[in-house]
Design an enzyme around this catalytic site. Structure first.
Site, PDB file in Angstrom:
ATOM      1  N   ARG A 125       0.724  -1.314   0.032  1.00  0.00           N
ATOM      2  CA  ARG A 125      -0.065   0.121   0.127  1.00  0.00           C
ATOM      3  C   ARG A 125       0.767   1.359  -0.313  1.00  0.00           C
ATOM      4  NH1 ARG A 125      -2.130   0.060   4.992  1.00  0.00           N
ATOM      5  NH2 ARG A 125      -0.654   1.873   5.393  1.00  0.00           N
ATOM      6  N   ASN A 146       4.093   0.899   2.342  1.00  0.00           N
ATOM      7  CA  ASN A 146       4.148  -0.729   2.811  1.00  0.00           C
ATOM      8  C   ASN A 146       4.335  -1.642   2.214  1.00  0.00           C
ATOM      9  OD1 ASN A 146       3.408   0.452   5.107  1.00  0.00           O
ATOM     10  ND2 ASN A 146       1.912   1.851   4.503  1.00  0.00           N
ATOM     11  N   GLU A 368       8.218  -0.219  10.828  1.00  0.00           N
ATOM     12  CA  GLU A 368       6.761  -0.073  10.210  1.00  0.00           C
ATOM     13  C   GLU A 368       6.047   0.503  11.666  1.00  0.00           C
ATOM     14  OE1 GLU A 368       5.929   0.057   7.559  1.00  0.00           O
ATOM     15  OE2 GLU A 368       8.069   0.222   6.236  1.00  0.00           O
ATOM     16  N   GLY A 369       4.585   0.096  11.100  1.00  0.00           N
ATOM     17  CA  GLY A 369       3.635  -0.022  12.301  1.00  0.00           C
ATOM     18  C   GLY A 369       3.268   0.881  12.796  1.00  0.00           C
ATOM     19  N   ARG A 450      -7.719   7.538   5.907  1.00  0.00           N
ATOM     20  CA  ARG A 450      -7.271   7.487   7.309  1.00  0.00           C
ATOM     21  C   ARG A 450      -6.950   9.063   8.027  1.00  0.00           C
ATOM     22  NH1 ARG A 450      -1.744   4.168   8.419  1.00  0.00           N
ATOM     23  NH2 ARG A 450      -2.116   4.974   6.103  1.00  0.00           N
TER      24      ARG A 450
HETATM   25  N1  GSH Z   1      -1.343  -6.496  12.532  1.00  0.00           N
HETATM   26  C1  GSH Z   1      -1.995  -6.014  12.616  1.00  0.00           C
HETATM   27  C2  GSH Z   1      -2.712  -6.421  11.576  1.00  0.00           C
HETATM   28  O1  GSH Z   1      -2.431  -7.421  10.314  1.00  0.00           O
HETATM   29  O2  GSH Z   1      -3.906  -5.899  10.561  1.00  0.00           O
HETATM   30  C3  GSH Z   1      -1.784  -4.570  11.668  1.00  0.00           C
HETATM   31  C4  GSH Z   1      -0.114  -4.475  11.153  1.00  0.00           C
HETATM   32  C5  GSH Z   1       0.342  -2.906  10.352  1.00  0.00           C
HETATM   33  O3  GSH Z   1      -0.341  -2.474  11.469  1.00  0.00           O
HETATM   34  N2  GSH Z   1       0.020  -2.704   9.189  1.00  0.00           N
HETATM   35  C6  GSH Z   1       1.276  -1.835   8.764  1.00  0.00           C
HETATM   36  C7  GSH Z   1      -0.333  -0.734   8.002  1.00  0.00           C
HETATM   37  O4  GSH Z   1      -1.222  -1.477   7.269  1.00  0.00           O
HETATM   38  C8  GSH Z   1       1.882  -1.784   8.127  1.00  0.00           C
HETATM   39  S1  GSH Z   1       2.897  -2.206   8.849  1.00  0.00           S
HETATM   40  N3  GSH Z   1      -1.537   0.133   8.561  1.00  0.00           N
HETATM   41  C9  GSH Z   1      -1.892   0.876   8.408  1.00  0.00           C
HETATM   42  C10 GSH Z   1      -3.022   1.701  10.105  1.00  0.00           C
HETATM   43  O5  GSH Z   1      -2.744   1.533  10.846  1.00  0.00           O
HETATM   44  O6  GSH Z   1      -3.283   2.787   9.375  1.00  0.00           O
END
Ligand code: GSH
Length: 474
Positions: A125, A146, A368-369, A450
């Site tokens: 993304r 990401n 990340e995260g 978002r």
């Molecule tokens: N582990 C959780 C899942 O699988 O839904 C969270 C994964 C996560 O935080 N992904 C990040 C993301 O896309 C990229 S590493 N975050 C978007 C957000 O939290 O708004």
């Protein structure tokens, strides 16, 4: 400040009437998250945070973001195959950042042993903000890409229905009908399904690699259920399960609980906290296997901020896409100023510039995260502390994007209803598959908007900062 819903925003009575309706629709539509206190039980859940109103997105920028996504897919894939580039680019980071170094060690080990996986599945993304320059016109600027666990593609499609309903209740049916339908989880599932098919074993399963605490399970289930509809069996396992129960056969086929795994879809593994010694061993086992990893470890490394910064240097995009000047131009147009903090003259100059004018920049580590970036005074203090040490090379500097705030209500469980000055971030999902040297799929798969309050400099929905939103195209 842009004020899209001016007539309603200050009408407290109307807001108090419509907010509970919005929350009920969110629950009905499945815009859900498990609770912080009970992240592994679905008997008490709550709505995932979302805006009361859709937020404005300029039509031309949405279109631009979609039109560059296939270029980003191609670029990420090309970079992931260039060992020399990754090695050179990450060299200084590896000395100071244990997490990236550990990922890189696995990458090299698997490379040395020979990669068993012949199919590549990428689900990413690319995230953007709208930069309002001196002339007041907005430009699309990439925040990051990401390449692992790009999430909220499931809940976002359901959020559109909630916003449509809110606008209808407020007598704005014309505006409601303008909201675009959007279903990233379908496109993501199609990518996984195609990779599973190409893997070529009817009885093999898709394994979602998930966290021990699974708050965002409903978002993941949206993809999972699309796979079940296609009669593809999905199992959910943690690194611990893999460590305890997975094995490879003589052809490096991956087995867990007696079942062969065709595709490993990571929704975990992007943060240092995800790993202990056993989990690193589990990761290595997965990477060694023939199963299609989404992403493979090389593609995860392409998502580092250091690679993002290096790609913005003159001539680098041309190196990866030598016969595609139009794609290069489309990609470059989305880059904002990115600067290296290597221990050289250029790095010294940037450190001094950022200390003198911290509000112009964002300081980003290789993480990340969400919630890891530094701004303003904090940025200045950190740079002053590390300016003479090689630790500074584990960060990059990025120009701060000059956003135009909007007004909205951020609905979050147990939080009072209040209007906030907000900023939005638009993400486009990309899905691709490469078989050998041939691209057999290259798509964009929908969007994610978002929004967060201006006072929060950084952080997504999973980090508890941003909330789900829907673009209102203007
Ligand atoms: N582990 C959780 C899942 O699988 O839904 C969270 C994964 C996560 O935080 N992904 C990040 C993301 O896309 C990229 S590493 N975050 C978007 C957000 O939290 O708004």
């Amino acid at each position: 400040m842009t004020t899209l819903w001016k007539d309603i925003l200050q009408n407290v009575q109307l807001i108090q009437y419509v907010a509970p309706i919005a929350i009920d629709v969110a629950l009905l539509e499945g815009v859900l998250m498990r609770t912080k206190d009970d992240p592994n039980a679905s008997d008490v859940v709550n709505f995932a945070p979302f805006t009361l109103f859709p937020s404005p997105v300029p039509a031309s920028l949405l279109e631009q973001a979609y039109s560059v996504q296939q270029d980003f897919n191609l670029l990420v894939d090309k970079v992931s195959q260039d060992t020399e580039f990754l090695e050179c680019t990450l060299a200084s980071i590896l000395k100071v950042d244990d997490f990236t170094a550990q990922l890189f060690k696995i990458y090299k080990q698997v490379l040395d042993e020979g990669i068993a996986q012949s199919l590549v599945l990428g689900i990413n993304r690319s995230d953007y903000m709208f930069d309002y320059g001196a002339d007041g016109s907005p430009a699309l600027k990439q925040v990051e890409i990401n390449t692992i666990a790009a999430s909220f593609g499931g809940l976002t499609s359901r959020t559109t229905t909630v916003h449509r309903h809110v606008l209808n209740v407020l007598g704005k049916s014309k505006e409601a009908s303008k909201l675009l339908s959007n279903n990233p989880s379908k496109g993501i599932a199609m990518g996984i399904a195609r990779a599973w098919e190409l893997y070529g074993s009817d009885k093999a399963v898709v394994m979602f690699l998930v966290e021990e605490a699974q708050r965002n399970i409903f978002d993941q289930r949206c993809i999972e259920n699309e796979l079940w509809i296609r009669n593809i069996k999905v199992i959910r396992k943690s690194f611990k399960d893999v460590f305890e129960k997975a094995s490879l056969d003589s052809e490096k086929k991956l087995y867990i609980d007696g079942e062969e795994v065709a595709v490993v879809y990571y929704r975990e593994g992007y943060m240092p906290g995800s790993y202990n010694e056993q989990n690193w061993e589990a990761r290595l086992l997965l990477e060694k296997s023939r199963a299609v990893k989404c992403p493979d470890i090389a593609t995860q490394l392409v998502g580092t901020k250091k690679v993002q910064q290096e790609l913005s240097r003159p001539g680098i995009l041309e190196r990866f896409l030598p016969s595609e000047p139009e794609a290069v131009a489309r990609l470059r147009a989305t880059f904002t100023g990115l600067y290296s903090l290597e221990m050289d003259e250029e790095g010294d100059k940037m450190v001094a510039t950022a200390i003198a004018d911290p509000d112009r920049f964002v300081l980003k580590p290789q993480r990340e995260g969400g919630g890891n970036n530094l701004y303003g005074d904090e940025l200045k203090q950190v740079l002053e502390k590390i300016k003479d040490s090689s630790e500074r090379t584990s960060y990059i500097l990025m120009d701060k994007i000059k956003v135009l705030p909007t007004l909205n209500y951020l609905l979050r469980a147990h939080c009072p209803l209040k209007v906030s000055e907000c900023v939005s971030e638009l993400g486009i999902f990309g899905v691709y598959i490469r078989q050998g040297q041939k691209f057999v799929m290259n798509k964009h798969a929908g969007h994610l908007l978002r929004t967060k309050a201006m006072e929060h400099a950084d952080g997504g929905v999973a980090a508890g900062v941003a909330v789900l939103d829907t673009p209102y195209v203007i």
